[in-house]
Design an enzyme around this catalytic site. Structure first.
Site, PDB file in Angstrom:
ATOM      1  N   ALA A 118      32.790  48.409  62.713  1.00 26.95           N
ATOM      2  CA  ALA A 118      33.218  49.123  63.910  1.00 26.95           C
ATOM      3  C   ALA A 118      34.375  50.031  63.509  1.00 26.95           C
ATOM      4  O   ALA A 118      35.058  49.772  62.522  1.00 26.95           O
ATOM      5  CB  ALA A 118      33.652  48.125  64.967  1.00 26.95           C
TER       6      ALA A 118
ATOM      7  N   GLY B 146      30.610  45.174  61.658  1.00 26.73           N
ATOM      8  CA  GLY B 146      29.500  45.669  62.474  1.00 26.73           C
ATOM      9  C   GLY B 146      28.347  46.219  61.647  1.00 26.73           C
ATOM     10  O   GLY B 146      27.215  46.284  62.135  1.00 26.73           O
TER      11      GLY B 146
ATOM     12  N   GLU C  50      26.376  43.241  60.712  1.00 22.25           N
ATOM     13  CA  GLU C  50      25.719  42.814  61.950  1.00 22.25           C
ATOM     14  C   GLU C  50      24.549  43.739  62.316  1.00 22.25           C
ATOM     15  O   GLU C  50      23.516  43.282  62.796  1.00 22.25           O
ATOM     16  CB  GLU C  50      26.762  42.749  63.081  1.00 22.25           C
ATOM     17  CG  GLU C  50      27.764  41.616  62.849  1.00 22.25           C
ATOM     18  CD  GLU C  50      28.995  41.701  63.734  1.00 22.25           C
ATOM     19  OE1 GLU C  50      29.680  42.743  63.687  1.00 22.25           O
ATOM     20  OE2 GLU C  50      29.272  40.735  64.467  1.00 22.25           O
TER      21      GLU C  50
ATOM     22  N   GLU D  21      36.369  40.556  59.776  1.00 21.47           N
ATOM     23  CA  GLU D  21      37.105  40.661  61.037  1.00 21.47           C
ATOM     24  C   GLU D  21      38.392  39.845  61.062  1.00 21.47           C
ATOM     25  O   GLU D  21      39.376  40.239  61.695  1.00 21.47           O
ATOM     26  CB  GLU D  21      36.202  40.233  62.217  1.00 21.47           C
ATOM     27  CG  GLU D  21      35.159  41.261  62.601  1.00 21.47           C
ATOM     28  CD  GLU D  21      33.889  41.198  61.770  1.00 21.47           C
ATOM     29  OE1 GLU D  21      33.861  40.483  60.746  1.00 21.47           O
ATOM     30  OE2 GLU D  21      32.910  41.878  62.143  1.00 21.47           O
TER      31      GLU D  21
HETATM   32  C1  HXC Z   1      37.387  53.333  60.564  1.00 23.49           C
HETATM   33  C2  HXC Z   1      37.050  53.406  58.298  1.00 23.49           C
HETATM   34  C3  HXC Z   1      36.435  52.134  58.347  1.00 23.49           C
HETATM   35  C4  HXC Z   1      36.306  51.487  59.597  1.00 23.49           C
HETATM   36  C5  HXC Z   1      36.454  52.827  56.300  1.00 23.49           C
HETATM   37  N1  HXC Z   1      37.037  53.775  57.028  1.00 23.49           N
HETATM   38  N2  HXC Z   1      36.080  51.801  57.073  1.00 23.49           N
HETATM   39  N3  HXC Z   1      37.527  53.988  59.410  1.00 23.49           N
HETATM   40  N4  HXC Z   1      36.806  52.132  60.682  1.00 23.49           N
HETATM   41  N5  HXC Z   1      35.712  50.302  59.732  1.00 23.49           N
HETATM   42  C6  HXC Z   1      37.608  55.049  56.553  1.00 23.49           C
HETATM   43  C7  HXC Z   1      38.909  54.853  55.818  1.00 23.49           C
HETATM   44  O1  HXC Z   1      39.974  54.769  56.743  1.00 23.49           O
HETATM   45  C8  HXC Z   1      38.965  56.113  54.990  1.00 23.49           C
HETATM   46  O2  HXC Z   1      39.384  57.187  55.804  1.00 23.49           O
HETATM   47  C9  HXC Z   1      37.506  56.346  54.609  1.00 23.49           C
HETATM   48  O3  HXC Z   1      36.739  55.608  55.571  1.00 23.49           O
HETATM   49  C10 HXC Z   1      37.154  55.825  53.250  1.00 23.49           C
HETATM   50  O4  HXC Z   1      37.567  54.483  53.133  1.00 23.49           O
HETATM   51  P1  HXC Z   1      38.526  53.925  51.981  1.00 23.49           P
HETATM   52  O5  HXC Z   1      39.161  52.691  52.491  1.00 23.49           O
HETATM   53  O6  HXC Z   1      39.426  55.015  51.502  1.00 23.49           O
HETATM   54  O7  HXC Z   1      37.425  53.604  50.844  1.00 23.49           O
HETATM   55  P2  HXC Z   1      37.506  52.487  49.734  1.00 23.49           P
HETATM   56  O8  HXC Z   1      38.872  52.407  49.137  1.00 23.49           O
HETATM   57  O9  HXC Z   1      36.341  52.755  48.845  1.00 23.49           O
HETATM   58  O10 HXC Z   1      37.276  51.106  50.490  1.00 23.49           O
HETATM   59  C11 HXC Z   1      36.032  50.853  51.123  1.00 23.49           C
HETATM   60  C12 HXC Z   1      36.161  49.623  52.089  1.00 23.49           C
HETATM   61  C13 HXC Z   1      37.346  49.854  53.032  1.00 23.49           C
HETATM   62  C14 HXC Z   1      36.372  48.356  51.248  1.00 23.49           C
HETATM   63  C15 HXC Z   1      34.836  49.516  52.823  1.00 23.49           C
HETATM   64  O11 HXC Z   1      37.197  51.154  53.643  1.00 23.49           O
HETATM   65  C16 HXC Z   1      37.439  48.847  54.132  1.00 23.49           C
HETATM   66  O12 HXC Z   1      37.875  47.722  53.919  1.00 23.49           O
HETATM   67  N6  HXC Z   1      37.085  49.271  55.370  1.00 23.49           N
HETATM   68  C17 HXC Z   1      37.223  48.448  56.545  1.00 23.49           C
HETATM   69  C18 HXC Z   1      36.114  47.460  56.607  1.00 23.49           C
HETATM   70  C19 HXC Z   1      36.238  46.544  57.811  1.00 23.49           C
HETATM   71  O13 HXC Z   1      37.235  45.829  57.969  1.00 23.49           O
HETATM   72  N7  HXC Z   1      35.219  46.550  58.676  1.00 23.49           N
HETATM   73  C20 HXC Z   1      35.131  45.655  59.770  1.00 23.49           C
HETATM   74  C21 HXC Z   1      35.653  46.307  61.001  1.00 23.49           C
HETATM   75  S1  HXC Z   1      35.624  45.147  62.337  1.00 23.49           S
HETATM   76  P3  HXC Z   1      40.471  58.263  55.295  1.00 23.49           P
HETATM   77  O14 HXC Z   1      40.652  59.147  56.501  1.00 23.49           O
HETATM   78  O15 HXC Z   1      41.667  57.518  54.886  1.00 23.49           O
HETATM   79  O16 HXC Z   1      39.774  58.956  54.148  1.00 23.49           O
HETATM   80  C22 HXC Z   1      34.069  45.136  62.887  1.00 23.49           C
HETATM   81  C23 HXC Z   1      33.728  44.302  64.084  1.00 23.49           C
HETATM   82  C24 HXC Z   1      34.836  44.300  65.019  1.00 23.49           C
HETATM   83  O17 HXC Z   1      33.202  45.760  62.398  1.00 23.49           O
HETATM   84  C25 HXC Z   1      34.453  43.745  66.318  1.00 23.49           C
HETATM   85  C26 HXC Z   1      35.638  43.608  67.218  1.00 23.49           C
HETATM   86  C27 HXC Z   1      35.349  44.048  68.639  1.00 23.49           C
END
Ligand code: HXC
Length: 262
Positions: A68, A113, A116, A136
């Protein structure tokens, strides 16, 4: 017409197969409101469109879907979180319930997500570069696009709890070993492998596939006795089809079957 009005997803047709490519690579295809809305529109169309018989979901760049959109959720409090979960759950239920086979061709990060989303598909094929996880807990929330329910159904409660409690990322081979993915393939042949599997499925009697899917999906939500009742009723429907007659006649006549979805 739906395909022309999309910004975050590319929708293409390859014969009777719809290929959906999550296409906001700058954010690793994270699911923001716009993307969820586009997915919903596409699946409403797929439910109605009789010429489309199967679906593949994949991602552009190094992400399948990195979850997400965290920048969007940052300001959410309890009620908005509930609404968000409610909306995404309804969408993923709709994807799961589509009475056509749906394959996730997981090219890269399938986190939160994204994992999922892949689990709402029937089958997951992973590129060697795919990474799965439910991170999460790092963000102070729990998986809520179906992850607490679908992950344990796929891999068992012990592994699901480990992955959700630790947030550990799992590479493609391990994902296969725990039953989260069906097959691991080289990155460059991911889409071809997904299409090949889908074509194999589409050669079968379409109603047999549809009712198998209904029996398995609904069966997972009820007890064994109710599941077997459902299986019997759906089997009875398939025994009444022209394709059943064709399939059995063809076998006994030692010729290939030609199915007509009726
Ligand atoms: C918004 C995201 C994002 C996300 C990545 N980006 N994941 N933006 N939401 N979930 C963005 C980063 O901010 C970054 O933007 C660009 O994508 C590239 O990501 P990097 O982190 O620079 O890449 P990298 O170093 O290769 O790392 C990849 C990664 C990391 C390991 C996948 O991005 C990461 O940990 N992302 C978050 C994953 C996460 O936690 N997902 C779960 C979300 S919660 P910029 O602008 O800086 O270039 C969920 C359910 C929640 O899904 C339900 C609750 C209601």
């Amino acid at each position: 017409q739906v395909a022309e009005r999309l910004t975050n997803i590319r929708a293409e047709l390859d014969g009777a197969i719809a290929i959906l490519t999550m296409n906001r690579p700058k954010a690793l295809n994270a699911l923001n409101d716009q993307t969820l809305e586009e997915l919903d529109r596409i699946f409403t169309c797929l439910e109605r469109e009789e010429s489309i018989l199967g679906v593949i979901i994949t991602g552009e760049g190094k992400g399948f879907v990195a979850g997400a959109d965290i920048s969007q959720m940052q300001s959410y409090k309890s009620e908005e979180g509930r609404n968000y979960a409610n909306r995404a759950q309804a969408l993923f239920n709709k994807i799961e319930a589509l009475e056509k086979p749906v394959i996730a061709a997981v090219n890269g990060y399938a986190l939160g997500g994204g994992c999922e989303l892949s689990m709402s598909c029937d089958i997951r094929i992973a590129s060697e570069k795919a990474v799965f996880g439910q991170p999460e807990a790092n963000l102070g929330v729990i998986p809520c696009f179906g992850g607490t329910q679908r992950l344990p159904r796929l891999v068992g409660t012990g592994i699901a709890k480990e992955l959700i409690y630790t947030g550990r990322q799992v590479k493609a081979e391990e994902a296969k070993s725990i039953g989260l993915v069906n097959k691991v393939v080289p990155a460059e042949s991911l889409l071809d492998e997904a299409k090949a599997m889908l074509r194999t499925i589409l050669e079968k009697a379409p109603m047999a596939i549809r009712y198998s899917k209904v029996a398995i999906n609904r069966g997972m939500d009820v007890d064994m006795r109710a599941g077997l009742e459902l299986e019997k009723d759906l089997a009875a429907i398939t025994f009444g089809t022209e394709d059943k007659q064709e399939g059995m006649d063809a076998f006994l006549g030692k010729r290939p079957a030609v199915f007509h979805n009726r």
